[in-house]
Design an enzyme around this catalytic site. Structure first.
Site, PDB file in Angstrom:
ATOM      1  N   LYS A 271       5.056  -9.903   9.166  1.00 40.74           N
ATOM      2  CA  LYS A 271       4.486  -8.836  10.009  1.00 40.74           C
ATOM      3  C   LYS A 271       2.956  -8.962  10.079  1.00 40.74           C
ATOM      4  O   LYS A 271       2.348  -8.786  11.119  1.00 40.74           O
ATOM      5  CB  LYS A 271       4.897  -7.490   9.408  1.00 40.74           C
ATOM      6  CG  LYS A 271       4.032  -6.309   9.742  1.00 40.74           C
ATOM      7  CD  LYS A 271       4.498  -5.665  10.993  1.00 40.74           C
ATOM      8  CE  LYS A 271       3.596  -4.543  11.464  1.00 40.74           C
ATOM      9  NZ  LYS A 271       2.802  -3.892  10.461  1.00 40.74           N
ATOM     10  N   ASP A 272       2.351  -9.249   8.913  1.00 39.54           N
ATOM     11  CA  ASP A 272       0.895  -9.453   8.853  1.00 39.54           C
ATOM     12  C   ASP A 272       0.662 -10.961   8.804  1.00 39.54           C
ATOM     13  O   ASP A 272       0.304 -11.515   7.765  1.00 39.54           O
ATOM     14  CB  ASP A 272       0.326  -8.737   7.626  1.00 39.54           C
ATOM     15  CG  ASP A 272       0.556  -7.244   7.687  1.00 39.54           C
ATOM     16  OD1 ASP A 272      -0.292  -6.525   8.219  1.00 39.54           O
ATOM     17  OD2 ASP A 272       1.623  -6.789   7.223  1.00 39.54           O
TER      18      ASP A 272
ATOM     19  N   MET B 238       8.677  -2.400  11.657  1.00 40.30           N
ATOM     20  CA  MET B 238       8.479  -1.299  10.697  1.00 40.30           C
ATOM     21  C   MET B 238       7.077  -1.371  10.133  1.00 40.30           C
ATOM     22  O   MET B 238       6.543  -2.448   9.853  1.00 40.30           O
ATOM     23  CB  MET B 238       9.513  -1.380   9.596  1.00 40.30           C
ATOM     24  CG  MET B 238      10.882  -1.058  10.099  1.00 40.30           C
ATOM     25  SD  MET B 238      11.999  -0.712   8.757  1.00 40.30           S
ATOM     26  CE  MET B 238      13.495  -0.450   9.693  1.00 40.30           C
ATOM     27  N   SER B 239       6.469  -0.204   9.992  1.00 38.76           N
ATOM     28  CA  SER B 239       5.110  -0.121   9.463  1.00 38.76           C
ATOM     29  C   SER B 239       4.902   1.271   8.905  1.00 38.76           C
ATOM     30  O   SER B 239       5.411   2.257   9.456  1.00 38.76           O
ATOM     31  CB  SER B 239       4.101  -0.370  10.597  1.00 38.76           C
ATOM     32  OG  SER B 239       2.814   0.079  10.210  1.00 38.76           O
TER      33      SER B 239
ATOM     34  N   HIS C 296       9.224  -3.363   3.467  1.00 34.93           N
ATOM     35  CA  HIS C 296       8.839  -3.593   2.065  1.00 34.93           C
ATOM     36  C   HIS C 296      10.081  -3.896   1.204  1.00 34.93           C
ATOM     37  O   HIS C 296      10.054  -4.797   0.367  1.00 34.93           O
ATOM     38  CB  HIS C 296       8.171  -2.343   1.491  1.00 34.93           C
ATOM     39  CG  HIS C 296       6.887  -1.948   2.154  1.00 34.93           C
ATOM     40  ND1 HIS C 296       6.751  -0.790   2.867  1.00 34.93           N
ATOM     41  CD2 HIS C 296       5.671  -2.542   2.185  1.00 34.93           C
ATOM     42  CE1 HIS C 296       5.503  -0.676   3.313  1.00 34.93           C
ATOM     43  NE2 HIS C 296       4.828  -1.731   2.930  1.00 34.93           N
TER      44      HIS C 296
ATOM     45  N   GLN D  63      -2.700 -12.355   7.710  1.00 37.22           N
ATOM     46  CA  GLN D  63      -2.901 -12.096   6.280  1.00 37.22           C
ATOM     47  C   GLN D  63      -2.150 -13.118   5.436  1.00 37.22           C
ATOM     48  O   GLN D  63      -2.693 -13.644   4.449  1.00 37.22           O
ATOM     49  CB  GLN D  63      -2.405 -10.684   5.947  1.00 37.22           C
ATOM     50  CG  GLN D  63      -2.349 -10.372   4.464  1.00 37.22           C
ATOM     51  CD  GLN D  63      -1.935  -8.938   4.210  1.00 37.22           C
ATOM     52  OE1 GLN D  63      -2.770  -8.032   4.259  1.00 37.22           O
ATOM     53  NE2 GLN D  63      -0.673  -8.697   3.949  1.00 37.22           N
TER      54      GLN D  63
ATOM     55  N   MET E 201       0.843  -1.203   0.000  1.00 40.81           N
ATOM     56  CA  MET E 201       0.000   0.000   0.000  1.00 40.81           C
ATOM     57  C   MET E 201       0.881   1.257   0.000  1.00 40.81           C
ATOM     58  O   MET E 201       0.414   2.351   0.317  1.00 40.81           O
ATOM     59  CB  MET E 201      -0.943   0.004   1.210  1.00 40.81           C
ATOM     60  CG  MET E 201      -1.908  -1.187   1.176  1.00 40.81           C
ATOM     61  SD  MET E 201      -3.400  -0.931   2.129  1.00 40.81           S
ATOM     62  CE  MET E 201      -2.732  -0.644   3.753  1.00 40.81           C
ATOM     63  N   GLY E 202       2.158   1.097  -0.334  1.00 43.43           N
ATOM     64  CA  GLY E 202       3.040   2.254  -0.428  1.00 43.43           C
ATOM     65  C   GLY E 202       3.524   2.720   0.930  1.00 43.43           C
ATOM     66  O   GLY E 202       3.448   2.000   1.909  1.00 43.43           O
TER      67      GLY E 202
HETATM   68  P1  AMP Z   1       1.465  -2.940   3.487  1.00 42.63           P
HETATM   69  O1  AMP Z   1       2.013  -1.891   2.579  1.00 42.63           O
HETATM   70  O2  AMP Z   1       1.440  -2.534   4.924  1.00 42.63           O
HETATM   71  O3  AMP Z   1       0.167  -3.516   2.991  1.00 42.63           O
HETATM   72  O4  AMP Z   1       2.501  -4.134   3.449  1.00 42.63           O
HETATM   73  C1  AMP Z   1       2.863  -4.748   2.232  1.00 42.63           C
HETATM   74  C2  AMP Z   1       3.631  -5.993   2.522  1.00 42.63           C
HETATM   75  O5  AMP Z   1       4.808  -5.661   3.253  1.00 42.63           O
HETATM   76  C3  AMP Z   1       2.830  -6.983   3.386  1.00 42.63           C
HETATM   77  O6  AMP Z   1       3.059  -8.293   2.898  1.00 42.63           O
HETATM   78  C4  AMP Z   1       3.429  -6.784   4.746  1.00 42.63           C
HETATM   79  O7  AMP Z   1       3.354  -7.936   5.573  1.00 42.63           O
HETATM   80  C5  AMP Z   1       4.876  -6.470   4.405  1.00 42.63           C
HETATM   81  N1  AMP Z   1       5.495  -5.750   5.510  1.00 42.63           N
HETATM   82  C6  AMP Z   1       5.048  -4.608   6.100  1.00 42.63           C
HETATM   83  N2  AMP Z   1       5.845  -4.279   7.132  1.00 42.63           N
HETATM   84  C7  AMP Z   1       6.821  -5.232   7.210  1.00 42.63           C
HETATM   85  C8  AMP Z   1       7.931  -5.458   8.070  1.00 42.63           C
HETATM   86  N3  AMP Z   1       8.209  -4.631   9.085  1.00 42.63           N
HETATM   87  N4  AMP Z   1       8.706  -6.534   7.838  1.00 42.63           N
HETATM   88  C9  AMP Z   1       8.411  -7.391   6.824  1.00 42.63           C
HETATM   89  N5  AMP Z   1       7.379  -7.230   5.976  1.00 42.63           N
HETATM   90  C10 AMP Z   1       6.593  -6.174   6.156  1.00 42.63           C
END
Ligand code: AMP
Length: 288
Positions: free
Chosen positions: A150-151, A185-186, A38, A154, A31-32
């Site tokens: 992390k998810d 990280m998020s 990422h 999901q 989701m950017g």
């Molecule tokens: P998102 O942009 O939050 O939807 O995340 C996109 C992808 O990146 C998802 O598969 C998340 O699980 C992964 N992701 C997000 N944060 C992390 C992290 N800290 N470490 C590893 N993968 C991550």
């Protein structure tokens, strides 16, 4: 690096890559507001695949009306520069109208695995996730898609969707990337204010506490959960725990007596951002 905003464009880019000899196409759905979490997925994809696609799409259907869809960070230029520097071949960054044409009426639903934890706190969330991820798979046609642990829930739900619907690709799940103080990280960390940011590492500290208790022999999940909740209450008073759960890594069923490997997962709602984290705890065979 090419940037495609429409379904036709990204399909053409992938088709051209395949004609040009690309055998393995990798997709990293995001989701950017990209960060090192990422980029770790992108780097694995780059190492394994001939053509790497990153999708950047803040998917409205996985947010409830009271959630942060509007505030979700969207630093597009930074994201594109980051993708370029990590060797991405193509970014797919569609608009919501491109993904959901007028009259859109389909939903992909996975039962069971979606009913606890995030699914219980965020009704409809996983329907939105599964539907958009199924669309991305159909649009890009990757051989491998990369997700983060992390998810955790999901990743389990996506694996189940792919298995049950015979989708012809492999799902790779990569480890959680953390800040130096342990905070996972998020993209949402950017929304935390200073006081919340100071308290946020307690999510990881409390997972480590759970791990230590289990390693030391605690087998009653309720006791572990209680200890985690009291640490959260003491060290993150600005946050409110949505759930603390100890589940089977495959079925995601709640565990009462810890007899084999488990995943400890939690969600904490701070006023500025809701954070999730999890940790797998391997239970040594000798102590089973
Ligand atoms: P998102 O942009 O939050 O939807 O995340 C996109 C992808 O990146 C998802 O598969 C998340 O699980 C992964 N992701 C997000 N944060 C992390 C992290 N800290 N470490 C590893 N993968 C991550």
């Amino acid at each position: 690096m090419k940037v495609a905003k429409t379904i036709d464009e990204i399909r053409r880019l992938v088709a051209d890559a395949r004609v040009g000899g690309a055998r393995l196409v990798g997709l990293v759905p995001t989701m950017g507001a990209l960060h090192e979490g990422h980029y770790s997925l992108i780097d694995v994809a780059r190492g394994e695949c001939d053509f790497v696609v990153v999708s950047i799409f803040v998917n409205p259907t996985q947010f409830a009306p009271n959630e942060d869809y509007r505030n979700y960070p969207r630093p597009v230029e930074n994201d594109l520069a980051g993708c370029e520097s990590h060797g991405v071949d193509a970014v797919f960054a569609p608009s919501a109208d491109e993904m959901y044409q007028a009259g859109f009426a389909a939903t992909v639903k996975v039962a069971g695995l979606t009913e606890s934890m995030e699914g219980r706190c965020r009704p409809g969330h996983f329907d939105g996730v599964c539907t958009v991820v199924a669309k991305l798979f159909n649009i890009v046609g990757p051989n491998v898609a990369y997700f983060g642990a992390k998810d955790y829930q999901q990743s389990a739900v996506i694996r189940k969707m792919v298995a049950d619907l015979d989708m012809p690709l492999r799902i790779a799940v990569c480890p959680i990337v953390r800040e130096a103080d342990g905070l996972a990280m998020s993209s949402r960390n950017a929304n935390l204010d200073d006081a919340e940011r100071i308290q946020a590492p307690v999510l990881h500290e409390s997972l480590r506490l759970a791990e230590r208790l289990i390693r030391e022999g605690e087998r009653n999940a309720a006791n572990v959960i209680e200890s985690v909740q009291s640490l959260l209450g003491e060290n993150a008073p600005l946050g409110e725990a949505d759930y603390v759960a100890i589940v089977d890594p495959d079925s995601l069923a709640a565990v009462e007596e810890i007899e084999s490997d488990v995943v400890v997962a939690l969600a904490v709602k701070f006023p500025s951002a809701r954070l999730i984290d999890n940790m797998r705890v391997d239970v040594p065979k000798t102590s089973r």
